[in-house]
Design an enzyme around this catalytic site. Structure first.
Site, PDB file in Angstrom:
ATOM      1  N   SER A  94       0.909  -1.120   0.028  1.00  0.00           N
ATOM      2  CA  SER A  94       0.029  -0.071  -0.037  1.00  0.00           C
ATOM      3  C   SER A  94       0.787   1.257   0.003  1.00  0.00           C
ATOM      4  O   SER A  94       0.406   2.363  -0.281  1.00  0.00           O
ATOM      5  CB  SER A  94      -0.881  -0.008   1.229  1.00  0.00           C
ATOM      6  OG  SER A  94      -0.046  -0.002   2.104  1.00  0.00           O
TER       7      SER A  94
ATOM      8  N   TYR B  44      -4.116   0.643   3.443  1.00  0.00           N
ATOM      9  CA  TYR B  44      -5.014  -0.406   3.258  1.00  0.00           C
ATOM     10  C   TYR B  44      -5.623  -1.182   4.776  1.00  0.00           C
ATOM     11  O   TYR B  44      -6.925  -1.499   4.735  1.00  0.00           O
ATOM     12  CB  TYR B  44      -4.639  -1.583   2.607  1.00  0.00           C
ATOM     13  CG  TYR B  44      -4.015  -1.540   1.161  1.00  0.00           C
ATOM     14  CD1 TYR B  44      -4.420  -0.115   0.701  1.00  0.00           C
ATOM     15  CD2 TYR B  44      -3.868  -2.577   0.468  1.00  0.00           C
ATOM     16  CE1 TYR B  44      -4.174  -0.065  -0.734  1.00  0.00           C
ATOM     17  CE2 TYR B  44      -3.564  -2.454  -0.974  1.00  0.00           C
ATOM     18  CZ  TYR B  44      -3.733  -1.229  -1.720  1.00  0.00           C
ATOM     19  OH  TYR B  44      -3.477  -1.001  -2.913  1.00  0.00           O
ATOM     20  N   GLY B  45      -4.971  -0.687   5.877  1.00  0.00           N
ATOM     21  CA  GLY B  45      -5.291  -1.297   7.095  1.00  0.00           C
ATOM     22  C   GLY B  45      -6.578  -0.981   7.765  1.00  0.00           C
ATOM     23  O   GLY B  45      -7.281  -1.541   8.406  1.00  0.00           O
TER      24      GLY B  45
ATOM     25  N   CYS C 183       2.505  -6.537   1.794  1.00  0.00           N
ATOM     26  CA  CYS C 183       1.590  -5.812   2.679  1.00  0.00           C
ATOM     27  C   CYS C 183       0.636  -6.737   3.244  1.00  0.00           C
ATOM     28  O   CYS C 183       0.092  -7.680   2.615  1.00  0.00           O
ATOM     29  CB  CYS C 183       0.675  -4.896   1.725  1.00  0.00           C
ATOM     30  SG  CYS C 183      -0.864  -4.193   2.313  1.00  0.00           S
ATOM     31  N   ASN C 184       0.705  -6.659   4.701  1.00  0.00           N
ATOM     32  CA  ASN C 184      -0.230  -7.752   5.369  1.00  0.00           C
ATOM     33  C   ASN C 184      -1.579  -7.540   5.123  1.00  0.00           C
ATOM     34  O   ASN C 184      -2.327  -8.671   5.300  1.00  0.00           O
ATOM     35  CB  ASN C 184       0.275  -7.479   7.033  1.00  0.00           C
ATOM     36  CG  ASN C 184       1.561  -8.057   7.275  1.00  0.00           C
ATOM     37  OD1 ASN C 184       1.726  -9.289   7.789  1.00  0.00           O
ATOM     38  ND2 ASN C 184       2.826  -7.399   7.240  1.00  0.00           N
TER      39      ASN C 184
ATOM     40  N   CYS D 254       2.868  -6.328  10.334  1.00  0.00           N
ATOM     41  CA  CYS D 254       2.878  -5.179   9.409  1.00  0.00           C
ATOM     42  C   CYS D 254       4.113  -4.795   9.034  1.00  0.00           C
ATOM     43  O   CYS D 254       5.043  -4.739   9.911  1.00  0.00           O
ATOM     44  CB  CYS D 254       1.931  -4.021  10.227  1.00  0.00           C
ATOM     45  SG  CYS D 254       2.024  -2.377   9.434  1.00  0.00           S
ATOM     46  N   THR D 255       4.412  -4.370   7.712  1.00  0.00           N
ATOM     47  CA  THR D 255       5.755  -4.053   7.325  1.00  0.00           C
ATOM     48  C   THR D 255       6.329  -2.807   7.859  1.00  0.00           C
ATOM     49  O   THR D 255       7.503  -2.675   7.682  1.00  0.00           O
ATOM     50  CB  THR D 255       5.820  -4.146   5.938  1.00  0.00           C
ATOM     51  OG1 THR D 255       4.748  -3.442   5.295  1.00  0.00           O
ATOM     52  CG2 THR D 255       5.628  -5.522   5.183  1.00  0.00           C
ATOM     53  N   HIS D 256       5.462  -2.002   8.519  1.00  0.00           N
ATOM     54  CA  HIS D 256       5.854  -0.731   9.224  1.00  0.00           C
ATOM     55  C   HIS D 256       6.802  -1.074  10.468  1.00  0.00           C
ATOM     56  O   HIS D 256       7.489  -0.272  10.918  1.00  0.00           O
ATOM     57  CB  HIS D 256       4.938   0.350   9.441  1.00  0.00           C
ATOM     58  CG  HIS D 256       4.639   1.268   8.279  1.00  0.00           C
ATOM     59  ND1 HIS D 256       3.961   0.499   7.123  1.00  0.00           N
ATOM     60  CD2 HIS D 256       4.916   2.376   8.141  1.00  0.00           C
ATOM     61  CE1 HIS D 256       3.809   1.808   6.235  1.00  0.00           C
ATOM     62  NE2 HIS D 256       4.398   2.695   6.781  1.00  0.00           N
TER      63      HIS D 256
END
Lengths: 269, 269
Positions: free
Chosen positions: B11, B42-43, B73-74, B183-185
């Site tokens: 995202s 997207y979350g 993206c999870n 989550c990739t962050h």
């Protein structure tokens, strides 16, 4: 024209503060509200993208027989008002101009403006405030964490208080007299912001001023609703109607009958 | 096939953690990365919307001659993997399955999973972890403020520490042995999370496991790149290339040559 609707759009739910002010000022008007929840937030997006989204939102509202378009979103009001005014032949009103006017009325020397990154980067408030009163000093600050905090429901939370303090302490030190809450989510944090800033700083929330402006436009055009028939407002979103309904009822402190999905690809249907 | 590219989408910028792991594992592969920054995050969006956006992202990558699609993206991996696998005839891989596998390997009894609201609501990690090891107890928690804090750059900030504590203290009290950063962050907050949780809890970041999985897929199919020619990776976003370049260089700790705008409406061009 009289009994056509008021079209209101926002990137999501924050614009309900404007919806509420419109209904308080003009209870007989019918409002069609669109929250672009599939593409929110606008605050971190570019000018071009915000204009494109705003045009699509307005086109959807035009299919709902509206007599005015109110942009109840500061990021979109910062960039898209002119594009919409050029494209459509009904009045288009954003929240920046009415908010700026209210700020100028309450300030002698120094005014603070807070908003999303897009709103602050646009310089829209500063530009319009200066047009109205060129000697005012303006201190602007983006506060990107306020919207997620409101959406998480952390209103009176120690972390929220700490973040408000970090963002706003520099404005307080600058001795601003007025603070413009340049994002429709921020009024939800009003009490905590007031606590951090103290009673000497006036908070300006543009929803009410915008509603008054709409009333005067209608009055001057003879477009005020002339029915007292109870008409149901309509709520549309581009995603997640259940969430909008739930959080919206907290914003409005009343029940929302139903929220429908708007398919923006079906323009002019 | 060998010298086609790896297509990666997210995202926004978080998927660069997966990009980095792919390049560390397979430096000769060329990667085409798409960040859907016009529609992030997207979350907070619904399943249907996330699937629609993911299909559009994948269709764009297919115009770039890719041999696999990695969903970095999870939220999208939670909902869209199957839809993409059905629609396209190249391999499609998300980050949930490899992340779950790594978690199962490090846990005897109790595993924690954190992510965006969409990822947690999907139950995707819980489902896959249970398929692999049905006796593990899983404690899930959404942490919606982590992404905005990372994007604001408040990594080692007292407010961030307070928020991490509030979100994660209950998981610590439950005596989890492993925490999946879903989550990739979140890997950006790894050090502070480790401080709050203490050394006894293992953090699982799915980027590396995903890269290993891609490597094994290529190996089994004979698709590994057989060139050592230096090929430039390509970066596309749907909005704000300057911002992606700036923040992306911090994520990657190296220069990104250029970031182009992807027009998703030009499918199959």
């Amino acid at each position: 024209m009289n009994n056509k609707s008021i079209g209101v759009f926002d990137s999501g739910i924050g614009g309900l503060t404007v919806y509420k002010a419109l209904k308080e000022k003009m209870p007989n008007e019918k409002v069609v509200y669109l929250g672009d929840t599939a593409r929110l937030p606008y605050g971190s997006k570019s000018k071009e993208t915000i204009i494109r989204y705003s045009l699509e939102n307005a086109e959807f509202l035009l299919t709902k027989d509206v007599k005015i378009i109110v942009i109840a979103c500061n990021s979109s009001s910062s960039y898209a008002v002119e594009a919409l005014q050029k494209k459509f032949n009904i009045p288009v009103l954003g929240v920046i101009e009415p908010g700026s006017e209210a700020a100028v009325k309450c300030t002698n020397k120094k005014v603070g403006v807070i908003g999303t990154s897009a709103t602050i980067a646009s310089g829209a408030y500063a530009k319009i405030i200066h047009e109205k009163s060129k000697d005012l000093e303006i201190i602007s600050k983006d506060c990107p964490l306020f919207v997620p905090l409101v959406e998480e429901g952390w209103i009176d939370h120690p972390a929220t208080r700490m973040i408000i303090k970090e963002y706003l302490e520099p404005l307080k030190k600058e001795n601003i007299e007025t603070l413009v809450l340049g994002c429709t989510h921020y009024p939800v944090l009003k009490d905590v912001i007031k606590e951090v800033l103290g009673d000497d700083i006036t908070l300006v929330d543009s929803a009410q001023t915008t509603a008054e402006r709409v009333y005067h436009i209608f009055k001057s055009l003879g477009w005020l609703a002339n029915t007292d028939k109870n008409r149901n407002d309509e709520f549309f979103v581009t995603d997640f109607p259940e969430r909008f309904k739930r959080v919206g009822e907290i914003f409005l402190k009343k029940k929302i009958d139903r929220v429908l999905i708007a398919d923006l690809s079906l323009k002019g249907e």
